[in-house]
Motif scaffolding. Structure first.
Motif, PDB file in Angstrom:
ATOM      1  N   UNK A   1       0.943  -0.892  -0.623  1.00 52.49           N
ATOM      2  CA  UNK A   1       0.579  -0.024  -0.629  1.00 52.49           C
ATOM      3  C   UNK A   1       0.859   1.156   0.361  1.00 52.49           C
ATOM      4  N   UNK A   2       1.657   1.286   1.053  1.00 53.41           N
ATOM      5  CA  UNK A   2       2.526   2.623   0.796  1.00 53.41           C
ATOM      6  C   UNK A   2       3.377   2.618   0.033  1.00 53.41           C
ATOM      7  N   UNK A   3       3.990   1.741  -1.004  1.00 48.00           N
ATOM      8  CA  UNK A   3       4.508   1.626  -2.391  1.00 48.00           C
ATOM      9  C   UNK A   3       3.841   2.449  -3.102  1.00 48.00           C
ATOM     10  N   UNK A   4       2.805   1.801  -3.429  1.00 50.94           N
ATOM     11  CA  UNK A   4       1.563   2.170  -3.891  1.00 50.94           C
ATOM     12  C   UNK A   4       1.684   4.342  -3.960  1.00 50.94           C
ATOM     13  N   UNK A   5       0.629   3.829  -2.765  1.00 55.14           N
ATOM     14  CA  UNK A   5       0.805   5.597  -2.625  1.00 55.14           C
ATOM     15  C   UNK A   5       1.923   6.364  -2.629  1.00 55.14           C
TER      16      UNK A   5
ATOM     17  N   UNK B   1       0.594  10.443  -3.446  1.00 52.31           N
ATOM     18  CA  UNK B   1       0.464  11.725  -2.037  1.00 52.31           C
ATOM     19  C   UNK B   1       1.819  11.753  -1.079  1.00 52.31           C
ATOM     20  N   UNK B   2       1.863  12.914  -0.566  1.00 54.33           N
ATOM     21  CA  UNK B   2       3.076  13.010  -0.080  1.00 54.33           C
ATOM     22  C   UNK B   2       3.372  11.745   1.150  1.00 54.33           C
ATOM     23  N   UNK B   3       3.409  11.139   1.647  1.00 53.81           N
ATOM     24  CA  UNK B   3       3.118   9.940   2.993  1.00 53.81           C
ATOM     25  C   UNK B   3       4.346  10.277   3.019  1.00 53.81           C
ATOM     26  N   UNK B   4       5.557   9.833   2.222  1.00 56.62           N
ATOM     27  CA  UNK B   4       6.979   9.940   2.795  1.00 56.62           C
ATOM     28  C   UNK B   4       7.478  11.180   3.480  1.00 56.62           C
TER      29      UNK B   4
ATOM     30  N   UNK C   1      18.690  15.319  -0.958  1.00 56.99           N
ATOM     31  CA  UNK C   1      19.042  14.010  -0.536  1.00 56.99           C
ATOM     32  C   UNK C   1      18.398  13.250   0.050  1.00 56.99           C
ATOM     33  N   UNK C   2      18.048  13.450   1.754  1.00 61.25           N
ATOM     34  CA  UNK C   2      17.165  12.665   2.516  1.00 61.25           C
ATOM     35  C   UNK C   2      15.873  12.928   1.927  1.00 61.25           C
ATOM     36  N   UNK C   3      15.115  13.227   1.031  1.00 65.26           N
ATOM     37  CA  UNK C   3      14.133  12.955   0.752  1.00 65.26           C
ATOM     38  C   UNK C   3      13.927  12.103  -0.386  1.00 65.26           C
ATOM     39  N   UNK C   4      15.458  12.004  -1.140  1.00 69.91           N
ATOM     40  CA  UNK C   4      15.412  11.107  -2.738  1.00 69.91           C
ATOM     41  C   UNK C   4      15.652   9.935  -1.764  1.00 69.91           C
ATOM     42  N   UNK C   5      16.282   9.677  -0.771  1.00 67.01           N
ATOM     43  CA  UNK C   5      17.060   8.898   0.249  1.00 67.01           C
ATOM     44  C   UNK C   5      15.741   8.518   0.706  1.00 67.01           C
ATOM     45  N   UNK C   6      14.616   8.865   0.582  1.00 68.13           N
ATOM     46  CA  UNK C   6      13.506   8.177   1.404  1.00 68.13           C
ATOM     47  C   UNK C   6      12.793   7.783   0.142  1.00 68.13           C
ATOM     48  N   UNK C   7      12.386   7.763  -0.935  1.00 64.81           N
ATOM     49  CA  UNK C   7      11.860   7.703  -1.775  1.00 64.81           C
ATOM     50  C   UNK C   7      12.419   6.537  -2.660  1.00 64.81           C
ATOM     51  N   UNK C   8      13.804   6.683  -2.441  1.00 59.66           N
ATOM     52  CA  UNK C   8      14.424   4.830  -3.355  1.00 59.66           C
ATOM     53  C   UNK C   8      14.022   3.807  -2.040  1.00 59.66           C
TER      54      UNK C   8
ATOM     55  N   UNK D   1      -3.254  17.197  -9.514  1.00 59.25           N
ATOM     56  CA  UNK D   1      -2.436  16.767 -10.489  1.00 59.25           C
ATOM     57  C   UNK D   1      -1.570  15.639  -8.914  1.00 59.25           C
ATOM     58  N   UNK D   2      -0.917  15.462  -9.121  1.00 60.15           N
ATOM     59  CA  UNK D   2      -0.143  14.451  -7.990  1.00 60.15           C
ATOM     60  C   UNK D   2       1.380  14.161  -7.929  1.00 60.15           C
ATOM     61  N   UNK D   3       1.608  13.124  -6.982  1.00 60.37           N
ATOM     62  CA  UNK D   3       3.516  13.092  -7.168  1.00 60.37           C
ATOM     63  C   UNK D   3       4.341  12.498  -8.136  1.00 60.37           C
ATOM     64  N   UNK D   4       3.579  11.565  -8.865  1.00 65.12           N
ATOM     65  CA  UNK D   4       3.728  10.855 -10.560  1.00 65.12           C
ATOM     66  C   UNK D   4       5.953  10.904 -10.483  1.00 65.12           C
ATOM     67  N   UNK D   5       5.620  10.164  -8.368  1.00 65.05           N
ATOM     68  CA  UNK D   5       6.844  10.117  -8.537  1.00 65.05           C
ATOM     69  C   UNK D   5       7.233   8.475  -9.569  1.00 65.05           C
TER      70      UNK D   5
END
Length: 231
Positions: free
Chosen positions: A143-147, A151-154, A165-172, A227-231
């Motif tokens: 669920x969290x990998x999809x959302x 959505x800005x849950x990260x 850099x911290x933000x990118x590390x969270x998504x990765x 709109x959405x984050x579209x990551x």
């Protein structure tokens, strides 16, 4: 208002999967409690418990989190309802599962009520879990990998002030994939949902990086526009 039912009925519980991020090595963690009572005494489990009469399921989830591991004031979202008649050896118990994402440093966990211990575990190295909690956890991760993509849950896993850099590390970490540094930063800044605070890191041994924060008002406007984050 009390009722007397002619026929037996299942009991109702709540369970909450709480994710956090270890910023030392950027591993996704999950909070577990060691059960102090049977069934599965001594086994690790997702924090949760029975819903009291007259209590809403949301209130029960928050109460159990505070009673079992000392965690409170977190955003909860319902995940799924698990109702296999054999999931609990005591009786037919239906559980409503929740998901939460928190900054580990904001919550000092401590065991209480029917839990012997409360600890963070990397999701990649989990102990054997009680009940059907492995199944619940698997669905929560999916669920969290999809959302997290729209959505800005990260951001819930980060401190209020963070670097790109911290933000990118969270998504990765959450998505288990690598992003091109330049493209990721360009994408995030183009969305208009992060604010440059005009500050830099302190007490670091490397070159201090700029600090940002999530602009929740800007994100709500983005959401209104479809709109959405579209990551």
């Amino acid at each position: 208002m009390s009722h007397t039912y002619k026929y037996p009925r299942p009991a109702l519980t709540v369970d909450t999967v709480i994710f956090g991020l270890d910023v030392k090595d950027y591993t996704l963690q999950v909070l577990l409690v060691e059960r102090a009572q049977q069934p599965f005494k001594g086994k690790w489990a997702i924090p949760g418990g029975f819903v009291d009469p007259g209590e809403s399921v949301d209130d029960a989830a928050r109460r159990e989190l505070e009673e079992e591991c000392g965690v409170k004031n977190v955003f909860l979202e319902q995940l799924y309802t698990f109702g296999d008649p054999d999931r609990d050896p005591r009786e037919h118990v239906v559980t409503i599962a929740y998901v939460a994402l928190v900054n580990i440093n904001d919550h000092k966990v401590k065991a209480g009520s029917d839990a012997s211990k409360a600890e963070w575990f990397p999701v990649s190295r989990l102990p054997k879990l009680a009940f059907d909690h492995r199944k619940i956890l698997k669905m929560a991760i999916e669920r969290i990998q999809s959302k997290v993509r729209y959505r800005p849950i990260a951001f819930e896993l980060l401190p209020k002030k963070f670097t790109l850099t911290q933000l990118q590390n969270v998504y990765e970490t959450v998505l288990e994939k690598r992003f091109d540094k330049r493209n990721f930063r360009k994408k995030m800044q183009s969305l208009g949902i992060i604010k440059d605070l005009g500050q830099t890191q302190t007490k670091v041994t490397h070159r201090a990086a700029k600090l940002y924060s999530l602009d929740r008002k800007a994100y709500r406007e983005l959401e209104k526009q479809g709109g959405n984050l579209g990551v």
